[in-house]
Design an enzyme around this catalytic site. Structure first.
Site, PDB file in Angstrom:
ATOM      1  N   TYR A 154       0.887  -1.128  -0.076  1.00  0.00           N
ATOM      2  CA  TYR A 154       0.145   0.026   0.048  1.00  0.00           C
ATOM      3  C   TYR A 154       0.989   1.018   0.002  1.00  0.00           C
ATOM      4  O   TYR A 154       1.435   1.535   0.984  1.00  0.00           O
ATOM      5  CB  TYR A 154      -1.003  -0.130   1.319  1.00  0.00           C
ATOM      6  N   TYR A 179     -11.967  -8.174   2.734  1.00  0.00           N
ATOM      7  CA  TYR A 179     -11.505  -6.628   2.509  1.00  0.00           C
ATOM      8  C   TYR A 179     -12.637  -6.184   1.433  1.00  0.00           C
ATOM      9  O   TYR A 179     -13.431  -7.012   0.905  1.00  0.00           O
ATOM     10  CB  TYR A 179     -10.423  -6.691   1.978  1.00  0.00           C
TER      11      TYR A 179
END
Length: 282
Positions: A52, A191
Site C-alpha cells: 500500500y 476486505y
C-alpha cells in the site's frame, strides 16, 4: 459490539483498512484522524501492507498509533509475493516493523501467491513466529483449493486467518470457502466489505433493499452492509475510509444486529451464487 477470536485474541469484528491511504500529503491529517477515530470508537484491528503506497500506508499507521498502548492494538500487515522467499521475507518484515514503529505484528499475511514455492513461504512465516517479530501468520487472496493445499504442508495447520474480498454483492466465498474455514477454526477477513468506490459499491448502497433496511434501523447504508458482512461469527471486516466520522460510524456498525426479515430482503436483492465462481480479487 460483535467480536471474534484470532490467534486466541478477542477482537471487535469491525477493524480499519488502510488501502489507498498515505499517498497524498494534503489528506494525511484527515487519514490519521480517521484511524484514531476508529480506534477511539472501539476498533482494535488495523490492516495494512507493504504494497500500500510502497510502504507509505504503514508509515501513516505508525504515526497514527504513536500515542496508543501497543497492547490494545491488533496490527496486520502483508508481504508481497516478490518478497516471500527465505532470503527476503524477514528483511521485508523488518522494514514493515520499522515503518509501523513497532517491534512485532499480531498477524503477518502472505498477500497473494507468487512464484516462490508455497512450502518455502509457509516454513519461513512459521519460523518467524518463534522470533517474536510476529505473533501469527496467515494468507490473503487464497481460494478453497489454495487453502486445501496449504493445510497439507507441515506447518500449514498454523495458519491463523485468510483474507479475501467479500461483500453483499460479491458472495462467491460463501459457496464453500467460508464454511470450510469456520469448520477448521480459521477466521475469515473480508476486505472491501462495502465495495471499493466502484460501481458495485454504488449499486449496493443504492439498492432499495439496503436502503429500506437502513431506514428501519435508522442507520446508514454502509452500516447495513457491514452488519450484514459480520452476521456470521467467524468474519472480521476491514472497511477503509479517510473520513473520521465515517470511521467511527463504521466501527459502531458492530452494534447493529439485522433481523431475519432484513436478511431475507438483502438475500433476495443480492442472492448467493448457486455455483462457485473464480475467487474475486482486487
Amino acid at each position: 459490539m460483535k467480536k471474534l477470536i484470532i490467534n486466541h485474541q478477542s477482537v471487535p469484528a469491525i477493524g480499519l483498512g488502510t488501502w489507498h491511504m498515505g499517498d497524498n500529503p494534503q489528506t494525511r491529517k484527515n487519514e490519521i484522524s480517521a484511524i484514531q477515530a476508529g480506534l477511539n470508537a472501539g476498533a482494535r484491528v488495523i490492516d495494512t501492507a507493504e504494497m500500500y503506497g510502497a510502504g507509505r500506508s504503514e508509515s501513516l499507521v505508525g504515526e497514527a498509533i504513536r500515542d496508543y498502548s501497543r497492547e490494545t492494538l491488533f496490527l496486520i500487515s502483508k508481504v508481497l509475493p516478490s518478497n516471500a522467499s527465505i532470503g527476503r521475507l524477514e528483511k521485508s518484515l523488518d522494514a514493515s516493523l520499522k515503518r509501523l514503529q513497532t517491534d512485532y505484528l499480531d498477524l503477518y499475511l502472505y498477500h497473494w501467491r507468487g512464484t516462490t514455492p508455497l512450502a518455502e513461504t509457509v516454513a519461513e512465516l512459521d519460523r518467524l513466529t518463534h522470533t517474536g517479530k510476529i505473533r501469527a501468520w496467515g494468507v490473503s487472496n487464497f481460494d478453497y483449493v489454495d487453502m486445501q493445499e496449504l493445510l497439507q504442508l507441515p506447518a500449514g495447520q498454523n495458519v491463523a486467518a485468510n483474507e479475501d474480498l467479500y461483500n453483499l454483492g460479491s458472495r462467491g466465498t460463501e459457496v464453500r470457502l467460508q464454511a470450510w474455514q469456520e469448520a477448521h477454526q480459521i477466521p475469515f477477513i473480508a476486505y472491501s466489505p462495502v465495495g471499493a468506490g466502484d460501481s458495485l459499491g454504488a449499486n449496493m448502497t443504492a439498492s432499495p433493499a439496503v436502503q429500506a433496511v437502513a431506514e428501519r434501523h435508522q442507520v446508514s447504508t454502509y452500516q447495513v452492509l457491514l452488519a450484514w458482512a459480520i452476521r456470521n461469527p467467524n468474519i472480521l471486516v476491514i472497511p477503509q475510509t479517510s473520513d473520521p466520522s465515517h470511521a467511527e460510524a463504521n466501527v459502531l456498525a458492530g452494534n447493529l444486529t439485522l433481523t431475519k426479515k432484513d436478511l431475507i430482503e438483502l438475500d433476495q436483492a443480492f442472492p448467493k451464487p448457486t455455483s462457485e465462481p473464480p475467487l474475486a480479487i482486487l
